[in-house]
Enzyme design. Structure first.
Site: not given
Ligand code: FAD
Ligand code: NAP
Ligand code: SF4
Length: 678
Positions: A65, A171, A173, A221, A259, A262, A317, A346, A348, A418, A566, A661-662
């Site tokens: 825009g 939206e 505006y 639009r 925007h 809800r 888009a 995440q 965009c 994951q 916590r 923050e992964l």
């Molecule tokens: P991983 O995905 O953990 O991959 C590591 C791989 O290494 C695994 O497949 C494992 O089997 C393999 N491995 C480990 N050790 C060995 C070894 N010695 N030999 C061979 N293989 C091995 N992230 C988002 O951005 N948006 C989301 O909406 C989101 N939702 C999520 C929802 C859930 C329920 C979960 C659990 C995670 C979500 N995440 C999300 C987080 C996201 O999936 C992770 O941040 C991402 O997968 C990390 O990528 P990675 O490649 O570093 O590790």
């Molecule tokens: P997370 O976002 O860092 O949350 C961890 C949770 O565990 C927090 O609520 C924390 O809150 C709690 N915690 C931390 N240390 C603890 C301890 N010692 N004992 C008990 N509780 C503890 O991590 P995550 O939920 O495992 O997710 C991992 C990553 O995947 C995240 O960084 C996230 O970005 C990504 N992910 C993203 C999405 C998405 O929709 N974008 C969805 C799923 C996952 P307190 O410390 O307050 O208890």
């Molecule tokens: Fe699509 Fe997510 Fe990429 Fe945005 S960040 S364009 S919503 S996959």
């Protein structure tokens, strides 16, 4: 001579004749703010971004825009099309698109009361719930001035070489604010009866048409479903559409929701093509082409929508951020190679709201085209990538496409890490698409994949370099009694599908804790059922309910869930800027009890003993059958020390590099950047 093979998507890929010009297909790249619009020094990057998408075959693109004047600013010193100097600076954009064979329209967006600026104006002096500034109510002369600025922006767009403009009327505006009784309390010729409230957009379009001539695209639009209380009725929306057609618009694009609504409208949990039915209702009312939009992310969905007569074009888009080659791949019958947008927002929208340059979780090159440049490898190398999660997948496929000899190992029986848990979450079904895409990339790039193989450092002899992408392992929260049979990890629940009782405490309210809670309250009925989704969020027929809002009819939760953390802050505060509210609202609907400031005193067969705050007050027993640990994660990188000791050049990416923050955005970005730098 053999006849050409039939088009795989005959409706989607058919040209659209607009009389004075023809679009090469029915795909519109909808407007997206990228964060590169505000400063002219960023225009070369913006030009590269648009050119790549024009080469990718899209029919027509719309820019982010641009405000027609200072009062219309979205943010102070934001993008504006208000002078001939501004028009000249846009030439680099329009030239790059035309050179690549595409067409582009400038979006003219007046923020009205959504302006994050003290100069904002609106029909009435009513602050929006999502901005801190109260707008100034415009006088009659002030409104006339805004119309002139819209018209001037249209003319300047033409001077700048644009093929057309999109007048942003939805939206919530500025223009949309005139249309709703909630935001327009005027009693002059711009307020009161609907004929008066719709005067502004009709005047803008008719005067703009007169100024720009007949052979220039004007898209309007139009908010067909406001999704706010006191939104427009369907009769009013139709009256406006007819007025806009008569005023000389070339195309009407669909707007869904304000925007401040809800109701989620574009998040991944919104079913695909969820709002095409709204545009279809309008098809019978006007004869100019209609565009439908929202959560259309595959060529199949786009084709079906047009074949069903819902619209003449589809707007995508984010899918074009995710894959600039979307249209070319569809046309070449290579839809399986498309890098599909998973609707996560995440990289965009969340970036734009944080004033960062937009990109894409699944395609980190988006908006970074000039910086992340693909080059062929100059030396031969054998590279091992350990871990086929998002980080390892991105890295290995990019390395192989550059020409390296790449072997990818994973201990699991399938790729994805994951993401194989994420895809189990109701509303995150799109995550399957990323894994499908990477499977294809592995095949196409020649990565040698070995599954079911846990690799040790000794197995990696003979490789020139090793990328450790082994991800994370759950953090041990050290709660007394956590070894009991009633305690599960999120991995047990999501991957191993272990049985969970009817009353559950989820420990940890991060992204995974929220997702696990959504998984547990869901009854796992067929995914993405549009009618069920509409009932849950209160989306109804605008013919019978203003703005399309009805009372939500929420199905009961499958379990009673307590979600604990916590910290004493609001649970879910750290979730995505544009999606966190949806997760919080979804769990609230399912009566999930969120408890902050919790101390986990002990677990026993009766449940979870908790107390609250530093003084450990309110000690109580949560009588639950199952406790699920979602207490965060720590890096898994035990391969690194022995590899380095053996003198192997080792790289660390994704969760193995840093677990705090992964997310997949960082994992894929880091994997891709490393691959481009080796
Ligand atoms: P991983 O995905 O953990 O991959 C590591 C791989 O290494 C695994 O497949 C494992 O089997 C393999 N491995 C480990 N050790 C060995 C070894 N010695 N030999 C061979 N293989 C091995 N992230 C988002 O951005 N948006 C989301 O909406 C989101 N939702 C999520 C929802 C859930 C329920 C979960 C659990 C995670 C979500 N995440 C999300 C987080 C996201 O999936 C992770 O941040 C991402 O997968 C990390 O990528 P990675 O490649 O570093 O590790
Ligand atoms: P997370 O976002 O860092 O949350 C961890 C949770 O565990 C927090 O609520 C924390 O809150 C709690 N915690 C931390 N240390 C603890 C301890 N010692 N004992 C008990 N509780 C503890 O991590 P995550 O939920 O495992 O997710 C991992 C990553 O995947 C995240 O960084 C996230 O970005 C990504 N992910 C993203 C999405 C998405 O929709 N974008 C969805 C799923 C996952 P307190 O410390 O307050 O208890
Ligand atoms: Fe699509 Fe997510 Fe990429 Fe945005 S960040 S364009 S919503 S996959």
């Amino acid at each position: 001579m053999s006849s050409p093979s039939p088009s795989p998507y005959p409706h989607l890929l058919a040209p659209l004749d607009l009389g004075f010009t023809t679009l090469r297909n029915r795909v519109l790249m909808g407007s997206m703010h990228t964060g590169l619009e505000d400063k002219v020094r960023d225009f070369p990057r913006l030009a590269a971004y648009f050119a790549e998408r024009a080469s990718g075959g899209v029919g027509l693109m719309v820019t982010g825009g641009f405000a027609p004047n200072v009062e219309g600013w979205l943010t102070p010193f934001g993008s504006r099309m208000a002078s001939s100097g501004a028009a000249r600076s846009h030439k680099i954009l329009t030239d790059s698109v035309h050179h690549a064979g595409g067409k582009i329209a400038l979006q003219i967006l007046h923020a009205g009361r959504y302006g994050y600026s003290p100069f904002s104006v609106a029909p009435s002096r009513i602050k929006s719930p999502i901005t801190p500034f109260t707008p100034r109510a415009l006088s009659d002369g002030g409104i006339e001035r805004q119309i002139k600025c819209f018209v001037r922006a249209g003319k300047l767009a033409r001077d700048a070489g644009y093929d057309g403009v999109e007048v942003m009327g939805s939206e919530g505006y500025f223009i949309n604010q005139f249309l709703s009784l909630a935001t327009n309390k005027r009693d002059d010729r711009w307020g009161g009866a609907y004929e008066n409230r719709m005067r502004l957009p009709v005047e803008i379009v008719s005067r703009m048409r007169e100024a720009v001539g007949k052979d220039f695209i004007i898209i309007y639009r139009l908010s067909m479903l406001d999704l706010v209380p006191e939104g427009q009725s369907w009769d009013e929306v139709v009256m406006l559409a007819k007025g806009i057609e008569k005023a000389g618009a070339t195309i009407i694009n669909t707007g869904i929701g304000w925007h401040e609504s809800r109701v989620p409208t574009i998040a991944t949990s919104v079913p695909r093509g969820a709002f095409a039915w709204v545009t279809k209702k309008m098809k019978a009312e006007v004869s100019i082409p209609l565009v439908t939009t929202n959560r259309i992310n595959t060529p199949e969905v786009g084709e079906q929508i047009i074949a069903d007569g819902c619209a003449d074009m589809v707007s995508m888009a984010r899918p074009l951020l995710a894959d600039p080659e979307f249209v070319n791949k569809a046309a070449a019958n290579r839809a399986a190679d498309i890098n599909t947008c998973i609707g996560c927002n995440q990289a965009c929208l969340d970036h734009v709201f944080q004033q960062k340059v937009a990109s894409c979780l699944v395609n980190p090159r988006a908006c970074h085209e000039t910086e992340m440049v693909f080059t062929k490898a100059v030396t031969k190398k054998r590279i091992a990538v350990v871990g086929a999660g998002p980080a390892g997948l991105a890295c290995s496929t990019e390395l192989a496409s550059r020409g390296y000899d790449v072997e990818l190992f994973d201990s699991a029986s399938e790729i994805g890490g994951q993401f194989n848990m994420a895809k189990q979450i109701p509303g995150k079904e799109e995550f399957h698409e990323t894994l499908r895409y990477f499977s294809r990339r592995i095949e196409a790039t020649g990565v040698k994949l070995t599954l079911n193989r846990r690799v040790s450092a000794d197995d990696l002899n003979g490789f020139d370099e090793v990328v450790v992408a082994t991800g994370v392992t759950p953090r041990d929260p050290k709660i007394p009694g956590q070894d009991g049979p009633n305690v599960l990890s999120y991995i047990d629940v999501l991957l191993h599908q272990k049985p969970v009782g009817k009353r559950v405490a989820v420990i940890g309210a991060g992204g995974i804790g929220f997702d696990v809670s959504e998984f547990l309250v869901d009854d796992h009925s067929p995914a993405m059922d549009l009618d069920a989704w509409k009932r849950e969020w209160g989306v109804g027929d605008p013919t019978t309910s203003r703005g399309g809002l009805v009372k939500p009819d929420v199905s009961p939760p499958a379990r009673q869930v307590y979600l604990l953390q916590r910290k004493s802050t609001q649970p879910g505060k750290g979730l995505g800027k544009t999606t966190g509210w949806i997760h919080r609202a979804a769990l609230k609907k399912k009566k999930v009890e969120m408890l902050a400031g919790a101390n986990y005193d002990a677990i026993d067969a009766r449940g979870l003993h908790v107390s609250f705050g530093e003084k450990r007050e309110g000690a109580t027993l949560l009588e639950v059958d199952t406790i699920v640990l979602c207490a965060g994660q720590v890096p898994l990188r035990d391969l690194v020390a022995p590899l380095e000791a053996a003198g192997v050049k080792t790289h660390l990416i994704g969760g193995a590099f840093e677990a705090g923050e992964l997310d997949a955005k960082r994992a894929i970005d880091q994997g891709t950047r490393l691959a481009l730098s080796i």
